[in-house]
Design a protein around this motif. Structure first.
Motif, PDB file in Angstrom:
ATOM      1  N   MET A   1       0.834  -1.174   0.000  1.00 57.64           N
ATOM      2  CA  MET A   1       0.000   0.000   0.000  1.00 57.64           C
ATOM      3  C   MET A   1       0.885   1.245   0.000  1.00 57.64           C
ATOM      4  O   MET A   1       2.021   1.211   0.414  1.00 57.64           O
ATOM      5  N   GLY A   2       0.337   2.335  -0.445  1.00 59.01           N
ATOM      6  CA  GLY A   2       1.089   3.574  -0.495  1.00 59.01           C
ATOM      7  C   GLY A   2       0.245   4.661  -1.112  1.00 59.01           C
ATOM      8  O   GLY A   2      -0.979   4.539  -1.239  1.00 59.01           O
ATOM      9  N   ASP A   3       0.901   5.724  -1.506  1.00 66.23           N
ATOM     10  CA  ASP A   3       0.208   6.845  -2.111  1.00 66.23           C
ATOM     11  C   ASP A   3      -0.081   6.535  -3.576  1.00 66.23           C
ATOM     12  O   ASP A   3       0.825   6.267  -4.352  1.00 66.23           O
ATOM     13  N   ALA A   4      -1.345   6.586  -3.961  1.00 62.74           N
ATOM     14  CA  ALA A   4      -1.741   6.281  -5.331  1.00 62.74           C
ATOM     15  C   ALA A   4      -1.590   7.478  -6.251  1.00 62.74           C
ATOM     16  O   ALA A   4      -1.542   7.326  -7.463  1.00 62.74           O
ATOM     17  N   SER A   5      -1.503   8.669  -5.701  1.00 59.41           N
ATOM     18  CA  SER A   5      -1.406   9.883  -6.493  1.00 59.41           C
ATOM     19  C   SER A   5      -0.036   9.979  -7.149  1.00 59.41           C
ATOM     20  O   SER A   5       0.997   9.958  -6.485  1.00 59.41           O
ATOM     21  N   LEU A   6      -0.018  10.081  -8.474  1.00 60.09           N
ATOM     22  CA  LEU A   6       1.219  10.186  -9.231  1.00 60.09           C
ATOM     23  C   LEU A   6       1.507  11.630  -9.651  1.00 60.09           C
ATOM     24  O   LEU A   6       2.653  12.048  -9.722  1.00 60.09           O
ATOM     25  N   PHE A   7       0.442  12.370  -9.948  1.00 59.25           N
ATOM     26  CA  PHE A   7       0.573  13.754 -10.394  1.00 59.25           C
ATOM     27  C   PHE A   7      -0.734  14.467 -10.075  1.00 59.25           C
ATOM     28  O   PHE A   7      -1.819  13.939 -10.333  1.00 59.25           O
ATOM     29  N   SER A   8      -0.631  15.653  -9.529  1.00 61.00           N
ATOM     30  CA  SER A   8      -1.815  16.445  -9.220  1.00 61.00           C
ATOM     31  C   SER A   8      -1.481  17.915  -9.408  1.00 61.00           C
ATOM     32  O   SER A   8      -0.454  18.390  -8.916  1.00 61.00           O
ATOM     33  N   ASP A   9      -2.338  18.621 -10.143  1.00 63.08           N
ATOM     34  CA  ASP A   9      -2.094  20.037 -10.387  1.00 63.08           C
ATOM     35  C   ASP A   9      -3.371  20.703 -10.887  1.00 63.08           C
ATOM     36  O   ASP A   9      -4.334  20.029 -11.261  1.00 63.08           O
ATOM     37  N   THR A  10      -3.368  22.023 -10.910  1.00 62.59           N
ATOM     38  CA  THR A  10      -4.488  22.808 -11.419  1.00 62.59           C
ATOM     39  C   THR A  10      -4.024  23.554 -12.663  1.00 62.59           C
ATOM     40  O   THR A  10      -2.975  24.201 -12.644  1.00 62.59           O
ATOM     41  N   PHE A  11      -4.811  23.449 -13.726  1.00 62.52           N
ATOM     42  CA  PHE A  11      -4.477  24.074 -15.002  1.00 62.52           C
ATOM     43  C   PHE A  11      -5.546  25.086 -15.374  1.00 62.52           C
ATOM     44  O   PHE A  11      -6.731  24.872 -15.111  1.00 62.52           O
ATOM     45  N   THR A  12      -5.133  26.162 -16.021  1.00 63.86           N
ATOM     46  CA  THR A  12      -6.050  27.137 -16.579  1.00 63.86           C
ATOM     47  C   THR A  12      -6.214  26.818 -18.056  1.00 63.86           C
ATOM     48  O   THR A  12      -5.226  26.720 -18.790  1.00 63.86           O
ATOM     49  N   VAL A  13      -7.456  26.628 -18.501  1.00 65.58           N
ATOM     50  CA  VAL A  13      -7.721  26.309 -19.905  1.00 65.58           C
ATOM     51  C   VAL A  13      -7.441  27.551 -20.745  1.00 65.58           C
ATOM     52  O   VAL A  13      -8.018  28.617 -20.508  1.00 65.58           O
ATOM     53  N   THR A  14      -6.549  27.412 -21.720  1.00 67.90           N
ATOM     54  CA  THR A  14      -6.169  28.530 -22.580  1.00 67.90           C
ATOM     55  C   THR A  14      -6.790  28.443 -23.966  1.00 67.90           C
ATOM     56  O   THR A  14      -6.862  29.453 -24.670  1.00 67.90           O
ATOM     57  N   ASP A  15      -7.239  27.251 -24.370  1.00 66.93           N
ATOM     58  CA  ASP A  15      -7.844  27.086 -25.692  1.00 66.93           C
ATOM     59  C   ASP A  15      -8.758  25.872 -25.682  1.00 66.93           C
ATOM     60  O   ASP A  15      -8.459  24.861 -25.035  1.00 66.93           O
ATOM     61  N   VAL A  16      -9.888  25.985 -26.377  1.00 70.81           N
ATOM     62  CA  VAL A  16     -10.821  24.871 -26.567  1.00 70.81           C
ATOM     63  C   VAL A  16     -11.072  24.761 -28.064  1.00 70.81           C
ATOM     64  O   VAL A  16     -11.654  25.651 -28.670  1.00 70.81           O
ATOM     65  N   ASN A  17     -10.614  23.655 -28.666  1.00 73.64           N
ATOM     66  CA  ASN A  17     -10.766  23.448 -30.104  1.00 73.64           C
ATOM     67  C   ASN A  17     -11.739  22.300 -30.328  1.00 73.64           C
ATOM     68  O   ASN A  17     -11.422  21.143 -30.076  1.00 73.64           O
ATOM     69  N   SER A  18     -12.938  22.634 -30.815  1.00 75.34           N
ATOM     70  CA  SER A  18     -13.950  21.606 -31.068  1.00 75.34           C
ATOM     71  C   SER A  18     -14.294  21.521 -32.548  1.00 75.34           C
ATOM     72  O   SER A  18     -15.372  21.051 -32.911  1.00 75.34           O
ATOM     73  N   ALA A  19     -13.396  21.963 -33.411  1.00 75.82           N
ATOM     74  CA  ALA A  19     -13.654  22.020 -34.846  1.00 75.82           C
ATOM     75  C   ALA A  19     -13.660  20.656 -35.513  1.00 75.82           C
ATOM     76  O   ALA A  19     -14.358  20.452 -36.501  1.00 75.82           O
ATOM     77  N   LYS A  20     -12.914  19.679 -34.995  1.00 74.17           N
ATOM     78  CA  LYS A  20     -12.742  18.417 -35.703  1.00 74.17           C
ATOM     79  C   LYS A  20     -13.873  17.423 -35.457  1.00 74.17           C
ATOM     80  O   LYS A  20     -14.273  16.695 -36.359  1.00 74.17           O
ATOM     81  N   TYR A  21     -14.400  17.360 -34.233  1.00 71.87           N
ATOM     82  CA  TYR A  21     -15.432  16.380 -33.888  1.00 71.87           C
ATOM     83  C   TYR A  21     -16.646  17.062 -33.261  1.00 71.87           C
ATOM     84  O   TYR A  21     -16.528  18.159 -32.707  1.00 71.87           O
ATOM     85  N   ASP A  22     -17.790  16.396 -33.319  1.00 76.46           N
ATOM     86  CA  ASP A  22     -19.027  16.977 -32.805  1.00 76.46           C
ATOM     87  C   ASP A  22     -19.045  17.091 -31.283  1.00 76.46           C
ATOM     88  O   ASP A  22     -19.436  18.102 -30.741  1.00 76.46           O
ATOM     89  N   ARG A  23     -18.665  16.035 -30.593  1.00 76.35           N
ATOM     90  CA  ARG A  23     -18.797  16.011 -29.134  1.00 76.35           C
ATOM     91  C   ARG A  23     -17.466  15.946 -28.391  1.00 76.35           C
ATOM     92  O   ARG A  23     -17.445  15.738 -27.191  1.00 76.35           O
ATOM     93  N   VAL A  24     -16.371  16.128 -29.099  1.00 77.62           N
ATOM     94  CA  VAL A  24     -15.047  16.075 -28.481  1.00 77.62           C
ATOM     95  C   VAL A  24     -14.312  17.380 -28.758  1.00 77.62           C
ATOM     96  O   VAL A  24     -14.312  17.879 -29.876  1.00 77.62           O
ATOM     97  N   ALA A  25     -13.714  17.918 -27.712  1.00 69.81           N
ATOM     98  CA  ALA A  25     -12.896  19.123 -27.857  1.00 69.81           C
ATOM     99  C   ALA A  25     -11.498  18.834 -27.339  1.00 69.81           C
ATOM    100  O   ALA A  25     -11.318  18.039 -26.422  1.00 69.81           O
ATOM    101  N   ARG A  26     -10.536  19.488 -27.937  1.00 66.81           N
ATOM    102  CA  ARG A  26      -9.152  19.379 -27.471  1.00 66.81           C
ATOM    103  C   ARG A  26      -8.857  20.621 -26.641  1.00 66.81           C
ATOM    104  O   ARG A  26      -8.841  21.736 -27.138  1.00 66.81           O
ATOM    105  N   LEU A  27      -8.644  20.394 -25.348  1.00 67.67           N
ATOM    106  CA  LEU A  27      -8.346  21.479 -24.418  1.00 67.67           C
ATOM    107  C   LEU A  27      -6.844  21.672 -24.320  1.00 67.67           C
ATOM    108  O   LEU A  27      -6.084  20.704 -24.309  1.00 67.67           O
ATOM    109  N   THR A  28      -6.433  22.910 -24.210  1.00 62.94           N
ATOM    110  CA  THR A  28      -5.044  23.233 -23.927  1.00 62.94           C
ATOM    111  C   THR A  28      -5.039  24.021 -22.630  1.00 62.94           C
ATOM    112  O   THR A  28      -5.842  24.941 -22.452  1.00 62.94           O
ATOM    113  N   GLY A  29      -4.154  23.623 -21.718  1.00 59.95           N
ATOM    114  CA  GLY A  29      -4.079  24.299 -20.438  1.00 59.95           C
ATOM    115  C   GLY A  29      -2.652  24.518 -20.010  1.00 59.95           C
ATOM    116  O   GLY A  29      -1.721  23.893 -20.527  1.00 59.95           O
TER     117      GLY A  29
END
Length: 142
Positions: A1-29
């Motif tokens: 047993m141990g700590d399961a967390s490998l990476f944790s952080d808060t990101f600010t979304v800088t871009d949302v690109n939903s041009a390619k698919y109807d229900r999927v967007a590519r977020l950049t943060g």
């Protein structure tokens, strides 16, 4: 047993690109404190996002709070009354880390696939080194 967390952080979304698919967007943060960038595909019907949203991201090896292995039990198979790390998040995915790229400087790039939805993180080697495993859970909330 141990700590399961490998990476944790808060990101600010800088871009949302939903041009390619109807229900999927590519977020950049970006996280300026840790100088880490994130590119993530999300299903916008299940987890809508917009520019300037703050996303809390957790990458973990298991969803068990005590850090014990899943033993083939998925996060949906947790019984009533049992709590997991997924309880505090709006979106949970399970995926495979399929590639690492080490740069000349102190940065590393990590690529993860969540059934076709992709995650790309680039940041300091010391922050992303724990991700050198095969499978990972992604937990997100705003």
């Amino acid at each position: 047993m141990g700590d399961a967390s490998l990476f944790s952080d808060t990101f600010t979304v800088t871009d949302v690109n939903s041009a390619k698919y109807d229900r999927v967007a590519r977020l950049t943060g970006h996280n300026e404190v840790a100088d880490t960038t994130l590119t993530l595909d999300v299903n916008t019907e299940l987890f809508p996002c917009s520019v300037n949203d703050k996303l809390q991201i957790l990458l973990a090896s298991t969803l068990s709070i005590d850090g014990s292995k899943d033993d083939g039990k998925g996060w949906r198979d947790i019984g009533m009354g049992e709590s997991s790390m997924a309880d505090g998040y709006d979106c949970v995915c399970h995926g495979k880390i399929y590639r690492f790229e080490e740069g000349d400087d102190e940065n590393i790039k990590v690529f993860v696939s969540f059934g076709g939805l992709l995650l790309y993180i680039e940041g300091p080697y010391k922050n992303l080194t724990p991700l050198r495993i095969d499978y990972v859970y992604l937990c997100m909330k705003k």
